[in-house]
Write a protein that holds these residues in place. Sequence first.
Motif, PDB file in Angstrom:
ATOM      1  N   LYS A 100       0.262  10.803  -4.608  1.00 48.52           N
ATOM      2  CA  LYS A 100       0.079  11.637  -3.425  1.00 48.52           C
ATOM      3  C   LYS A 100       0.899  11.128  -2.244  1.00 48.52           C
ATOM      4  CE  LYS A 100      -4.385  14.019  -3.375  1.00 48.52           C
ATOM      5  NZ  LYS A 100      -5.674  14.104  -2.673  1.00 48.52           N
ATOM      6  N   LYS A 101       1.423  12.066  -1.452  1.00 50.17           N
ATOM      7  CA  LYS A 101       2.106  11.688  -0.222  1.00 50.17           C
ATOM      8  C   LYS A 101       1.154  10.960   0.720  1.00 50.17           C
ATOM      9  CE  LYS A 101       5.741  12.953   0.932  1.00 50.17           C
ATOM     10  NZ  LYS A 101       7.089  12.331   0.780  1.00 50.17           N
ATOM     11  N   GLU A 102      -0.135  11.303   0.621  1.00 52.09           N
ATOM     12  CA  GLU A 102      -1.134  10.720   1.526  1.00 52.09           C
ATOM     13  C   GLU A 102      -1.628   9.341   1.080  1.00 52.09           C
ATOM     14  OE1 GLU A 102      -0.955  15.095   1.697  1.00 52.09           O
ATOM     15  OE2 GLU A 102      -1.372  13.707   0.035  1.00 52.09           O
ATOM     16  N   SER A 103      -1.044   8.779   0.028  1.00 55.16           N
ATOM     17  CA  SER A 103      -1.496   7.473  -0.483  1.00 55.16           C
ATOM     18  C   SER A 103      -0.344   6.474  -0.546  1.00 55.16           C
ATOM     19  CB  SER A 103      -2.119   7.642  -1.874  1.00 55.16           C
ATOM     20  OG  SER A 103      -3.198   8.537  -1.851  1.00 55.16           O
ATOM     21  N   PRO A 104       0.298   6.185   0.608  1.00 54.79           N
ATOM     22  CA  PRO A 104       1.419   5.242   0.569  1.00 54.79           C
ATOM     23  C   PRO A 104       0.987   3.838   0.144  1.00 54.79           C
ATOM     24  CG  PRO A 104       0.800   5.725   2.843  1.00 54.79           C
ATOM     25  CD  PRO A 104       0.064   6.691   1.978  1.00 54.79           C
ATOM     26  N   ASP A 105      -0.287   3.478   0.403  1.00 54.45           N
ATOM     27  CA  ASP A 105      -0.746   2.145  -0.013  1.00 54.45           C
ATOM     28  C   ASP A 105      -0.737   2.011  -1.535  1.00 54.45           C
ATOM     29  OD1 ASP A 105      -2.840   4.004  -0.236  1.00 54.45           O
ATOM     30  OD2 ASP A 105      -4.390   2.528   0.197  1.00 54.45           O
ATOM     31  N   LEU A 106      -1.074   3.095  -2.247  1.00 53.81           N
ATOM     32  CA  LEU A 106      -1.048   3.060  -3.713  1.00 53.81           C
ATOM     33  C   LEU A 106       0.394   2.958  -4.209  1.00 53.81           C
ATOM     34  CD1 LEU A 106      -2.510   3.206  -6.422  1.00 53.81           C
ATOM     35  CD2 LEU A 106      -2.423   5.704  -6.276  1.00 53.81           C
TER      36      LEU A 106
END
Length: 322
Positions: free
Chosen positions: A275-281
């Motif tokens: 996901k674009k919203e999960s840069p930490d992953l």
Amino acid sequence: MRRPALALLTVLCLAGCTAARPLPEARVDVAAPRPVGAQDPAVIPSGAAAPPGSCDPRASLRPSGTLPAPGRMPGGSTMARIAERGRLVVGVDQNNYRFGYRDPGTGDLVGFEIDLAHEIARAIFGDPGKVLFRAVTTAEREQAVQSGAVDIVIRSMTMTCDRWQRVSFSTEYVSAGQAILVAKGSPIKGLQGLAGKKVCASTGSTSIRNVATKAPQALPVSAADALDCLVMLQQNQVDAVSGDDTILAGFAAQDPGTTVLPDRFTEEPYGMAMKKESPDLVRFVNAVLERLRADGTWARLHHTWLTALGSTPQPPAARYRD
């Protein structure tokens, strides 16, 4: 009394002779059924919103320091939420020989990409078995990530500038290139030989658009799964299959009556989609990939699964955009 008996015998004889007479041959030509979702002619996707060259598709997000210990994910992180759920959910292929497929003996999913998923689970949980695999088609990959149906897609997915608009990718884990698969003895020897010929590629893949661009005189056909294209080639419904050489090599191994033509006419860098919203992953996964490159795990997995592609190369070098 003899005349009626003789007449009856004659009738019975004629009836018996008539019954024994063979029926005339009747031939009915039945076309082989097309796989579900096949399109002939194919619908070619419109031009990319972000054209090639507008970004470096191989450049991902740099890892944030060292990897946290398994079972001790940072509070509030995407990894912590995955750990709390108890399983990493990964979208994969189940028909791509050597990358992601079902072992005919056990029924388990195995392959290079399956083992990469196990390594990410190991980094989060300390247990490589804590993975829930979900089979997704080529066309379903982006939606599976965007909807949250999966945490990661690891399914021979080419990183492109257009796709970066909708999902984020890890660093490159396999370098592939588009090629052509034909039946042995086929007169097709390369792109020029595709003129007027039916060429199958997966719906939603970069391959189907590349066929239309690189061989404009070809007749593109699409199928929901690349394996469906192999079936259509075997049934003479298409003249060739085009896709990543890594996938086509698996087809040639499964069907010795086919061969992969030697020329690669594109570059197809594989990345894991998130996901674009999960840069930490994304940063966490890139840290895992850094470790797999450094400690020899990537080379070991490549040797285990992908030796048919040639000798084990150096893993693709990581590129970062920040």
